[in-house]
Scaffold this active site. Structure first.
Site, PDB file in Angstrom:
ATOM      1  N   GLY A  73     -24.556  82.408 -87.284  1.00 39.78           N
ATOM      2  CA  GLY A  73     -25.157  81.213 -87.857  1.00 39.78           C
ATOM      3  C   GLY A  73     -25.554  80.248 -86.761  1.00 39.78           C
ATOM      4  O   GLY A  73     -25.153  80.383 -85.605  1.00 39.78           O
ATOM      5  N   GLN A  74     -26.373  79.258 -87.146  1.00 42.29           N
ATOM      6  CA  GLN A  74     -26.857  78.276 -86.182  1.00 42.29           C
ATOM      7  C   GLN A  74     -26.803  76.895 -86.793  1.00 42.29           C
ATOM      8  O   GLN A  74     -26.999  76.720 -87.997  1.00 42.29           O
ATOM      9  CB  GLN A  74     -28.289  78.601 -85.751  1.00 42.29           C
ATOM     10  CG  GLN A  74     -28.380  79.896 -84.950  1.00 42.29           C
ATOM     11  CD  GLN A  74     -29.813  80.226 -84.578  1.00 42.29           C
ATOM     12  OE1 GLN A  74     -30.714  80.050 -85.374  1.00 42.29           O
ATOM     13  NE2 GLN A  74     -30.020  80.698 -83.372  1.00 42.29           N
ATOM     14  N   GLY A 103     -25.460  73.998 -81.891  1.00 41.80           N
ATOM     15  CA  GLY A 103     -25.160  75.251 -81.208  1.00 41.80           C
ATOM     16  C   GLY A 103     -25.335  76.469 -82.089  1.00 41.80           C
ATOM     17  O   GLY A 103     -25.732  76.375 -83.251  1.00 41.80           O
ATOM     18  N   ASP A 152     -16.390  65.848 -93.315  1.00 41.51           N
ATOM     19  CA  ASP A 152     -17.483  66.637 -93.892  1.00 41.51           C
ATOM     20  C   ASP A 152     -16.927  67.754 -94.775  1.00 41.51           C
ATOM     21  O   ASP A 152     -17.319  68.916 -94.640  1.00 41.51           O
ATOM     22  CB  ASP A 152     -18.370  67.218 -92.784  1.00 41.51           C
ATOM     23  CG  ASP A 152     -19.742  67.648 -93.315  1.00 41.51           C
ATOM     24  OD1 ASP A 152     -20.096  67.235 -94.437  1.00 41.51           O
ATOM     25  OD2 ASP A 152     -20.440  68.405 -92.616  1.00 41.51           O
TER      26      ASP A 152
END
Length: 726
Positions: free
Chosen positions: A408-409, A413, A526
């Site tokens: 994943g991105q 990063g 979050d």
């Protein structure tokens, strides 16, 4: 000269070359190549059959002013991606109007929302900056993809001169912040704090303008009602033309005329773009988007293109050294020349190896390696569980960071799947460039997170600091996110009521553990279903501490930057900018509502007042319609008393007044009590685990209470999704 000033200088030099250089061969045959002093390369074009699709159509107004016809914006410059200037991807500079808080503030009126949805344009994150001007104002950028960023400006007096600024730091009526990745559209909302203070202005603008407009360094609003904005552009891969272009380019080597990529050409960045960009390879020039558009050039005519050695090969001069990837070619046919080449090759390898060692040492020091090493060796640090990884081992673990290993991105990063030498599967996060001014904070954050030892928190195993950007190593979680299992219609796995209740209890226990650390509590900031990972036994793992904060017990955290995710963001935090442990409780309440209803946190399918799941859930509870919105499968499996108990707990977590919300300790204990009443065997299961109910009272093993933990942050980690193949 700072790095940002150097990048801006490169951009200005390159754009000047683009504007003044010859444009022959950049447009389609028989098409106009310039409008005024702006070159128009294909896929842009003027006139029928000269552009790729309507998004690229240019109208030359009055014979000298290029207009991007579909969106009606003036074009200031267009550039193609360049092999020789990798810091400049394909970009188009346009003029955008200023956005004001009131139509009466500006002669031209109120600037409206900007939307490039459906196009292959995005606002450049590294070249643009969002600026808000006005006293005591909270300005937020709300994107079309539910991402919110913003900044707060304050004034010492009741007014300020909004024409010119020497600095923009949140004081004296001006503040700035960066943009999220791949932003295609946005609107700006203003909120006055402390009463009306006159007109407010906001704009996205090319940050280079602030370094060259005048001696004071910032933009003069009194002279302009528009600002230049840089858009990055490419082409889609969904039409026959683009697919044919990709087939020709992918897999080609450095000696082929051109290449195409989904990844930015800038420096060592590996951020994926929502389109592809093509560029002519070294030794070639022209337009890669045209058939045979890249032609061989004589690099030796320009020493900027070839700072190395020029060699005459069969009558054609070519550059041997000085390219981005040097290619060693034998020069000469005699035996003596061949021996000389072998000696030079051996010397080159030796120098390269020495240079790599020195470079690793430099990176290690810059990334805070000496500080971390001292903490690891300190008997008082109690951080024996941290580990410094070798860069060679991590390169081997990820097959040199092969694209096939990408999990994943994120904005900060890329995460890769890897296998260590002992066979352990891990997730390796390659961060973007770290702020050198926050190295100590970064190391302290690594030390803190490496000490978290809870079965429902993703474990940070260690890091590698001898690379240009830090590498963080986490345990690998194989079964994706809770969001996938709740909302993805393709998921065949059914999340039962027992499983949902267990997952909720595990999340609550993990958050209680973080909030109740004796010396350094951690606020996650979050919490959402995409940040809850599921392991091989579908146990919950709290992940993504990118926006988390470590706060001393006698402090609260106040920030001028408002960050979060729509649908989960605590309204009280958004209003006050003061984040507390009760803000995490609110976000957890939204996750509880998701588990109960199976509905998404934000949905346009619900009525206007109920698009937010939190609002919709509370209204339904107050109208005694709980069992009308609960997931039908849950009603079949669970007892109504249990469901009502969990729903009432969720409602308390979603209270708009943070003081009236329960603590995570109370939430965890209440959920645990519901589970025990539901299934007495849960008590035995908990006793078999090394972290049972006693873990709720556990504290961090660290005794570093003297460290300043007010604002310690490190970059966010994209969710660790399983890869389809190695």
């Amino acid at each position: 000269m700072s790095n940002s000033e150097f990048r801006i200088l490169v951009l200005l030099v390159f754009l000047t070359m683009q504007a003044s250089g010859a444009a022959a061969g950049l447009a389609r045959p028989n098409c106009v190549e310039t409008c005024g002093n702006v070159n128009i390369p294909f896929p842009f074009g003027i006139g029928a059959e000269c552009f790729l699709d309507p998004w690229y159509e240019i109208v030359c107004q009055n014979g000298s002013v290029p207009i991007l016809y579909k969106i009606g914006l003036q074009v200031l410059n267009i550039s193609l991606p360049s092999y020789y200037y990798p810091s400049v991807d394909g970009m188009i500079s346009v003029s955008l109007p200023l956005i004001s808080s009131n139509a009466s503030c500006w002669d031209e009126g109120l600037g409206g929302p900007v939307n490039f949805e459906g196009s292959q344009f995005i606002f450049s994150q590294r070249w643009n900056v969002f600026t808000s001007i006005g006293c005591n104002t909270l300005a937020t950028v709300n994107s079309t993809e539910s991402v919110v960023v913003g900044c707060r400006s304050k004034c010492a007096g009741n007014s300020t001169n909004i024409s010119k600024y020497n600095a923009c730091s949140g004081r004296d009526g001006c503040c700035q912040t960066t943009l999220p990745d791949n932003l295609r559209g946005f609107r700006v909302d203003f909120k006055e704090e402390g009463g009306p203070q006159g007109c407010k202005y906001a704009f996205l603008a090319d940050r280079s303008r602030f370094l060259r407009s005048n001696e004071t360094g910032l933009y003069d609003l009194s002279l302009n009602d528009t600002v230049p904005v840089v858009l990055e552009w490419g082409i889609s891969n969904k039409t026959d033309y683009e697919l044919k272009l990709i087939q020709q380019a992918y897999g080609s080597g450095y000696l082929d005329p051109f290449r195409c990529s989904r990844y930015s050409l800038y420096g060592l960045s590996t951020s994926q773009m929502p389109f592809i960009q093509c560029y002519c390879n070294g030794g070639y020039g022209g337009n890669p988007y045209l058939t045979e558009g890249c032609q061989d050039i004589n690099e030796c005519e320009d020493r900027d293109l070839c700072p190395g050695i020029c060699v005459n090969k069969r009558g054609t001069y070519d550059c041997v050294a000085g390219r981005k990837t040097p290619i060693i070619i034998g020069v000469g046919a005699a035996l003596g020349a061949l021996v000389l080449c072998l000696v030079l090759c051996m010397l080159y390898k030796y120098v390269k190896k020495r240079r790599e060692i020195k470079l690793k040492e430099k990176h290690f020091k810059r990334n805070g390696g000496l500080l971390l090493k001292s903490e690891l060796s300190s008997p008082e640090g109690n951080v024996e569980k941290s580990k410094l990884f070798n860069s060679k081992d991590l390169e081997k673990a990820t097959d040199n960071f092969n694209d096939d290993r990408i999990l994943g991105q994120g904005g900060q990063g890329t995460v890769y799947k890897g296998m260590l030498t002992d066979g352990k599967i891990v997730a390796i996060k390659k961060s973007k460039v770290i702020d050198e001014g926050k190295v100590e904070q970064f190391i302290n954050e690594v030390l803190i997170l490496s000490q978290i030892n809870h079965r429902n928190v993703v474990k940070l195993l260690g890091c590698c600091l001898e690379t240009e950007v830090p590498l963080l190593v986490y345990e690998f979680i194989p079964n994706g996110t809770l969001y996938q299992y709740l909302h993805d219609p393709n998921q065949e796995f059914h999340v039962s009521w027992d499983t949902r209740l267990r997952i909720a209890t595990e999340i609550a226990g993990a958050l209680f553990y973080l909030h109740s650390a004796a010396s350094i509590p951690i606020y996650h900031r979050d919490i959402k279903s995409t940040n809850i990972l599921l392991d091989e036994k579908y146990r919950a793992k709290v992940a993504d501490f990118g926006t988390s904060k470590s706060v001393s017990l006698d402090q609260t955290h106040v920030t001028t930057l408002v960050q979060g995710t729509f649908g989960y963001l605590d309204p009280e935090y958004f209003q006050s900018s003061q984040f507390t442990d009760k803000s995490d409780v609110y976000s957890f309440g939204v996750v509880l509502a998701e588990l109960l209803t199976g509905q998404k946190p934000i949905s346009s399918l619900r009525e206007q007042e109920g698009r937010s799941l939190a609002t919709y859930f509370i209204i339904s509870m107050e109208e005694n319609r709980l069992f009308d919105i609960v997931d039908a499968q849950i009603l079949k499996e669970g007892k109504k008393e249990e469901i009502a108990s969990v729903a009432n707990l969720a409602k308390r977590c979603l209270n708009l007044n943070g003081r009236k919300r329960p603590t995570m300790k109370e939430v965890a204990m209440e959920l645990e009590g519901i589970r025990k009443l539901q299934n007495p065997s849960v008590i035995l299961q908990n006793q078999e685990n090394h972290e049972a109910t006693e873990s709720y009272n556990a504290a961090f093993p660290s005794n570093k209470s003297n460290i300043d933990m007010d604002v310690i942050t490190f970059s966010d980690v994209q969710r660790l999704l399983p890869s389809e193949s190695w």
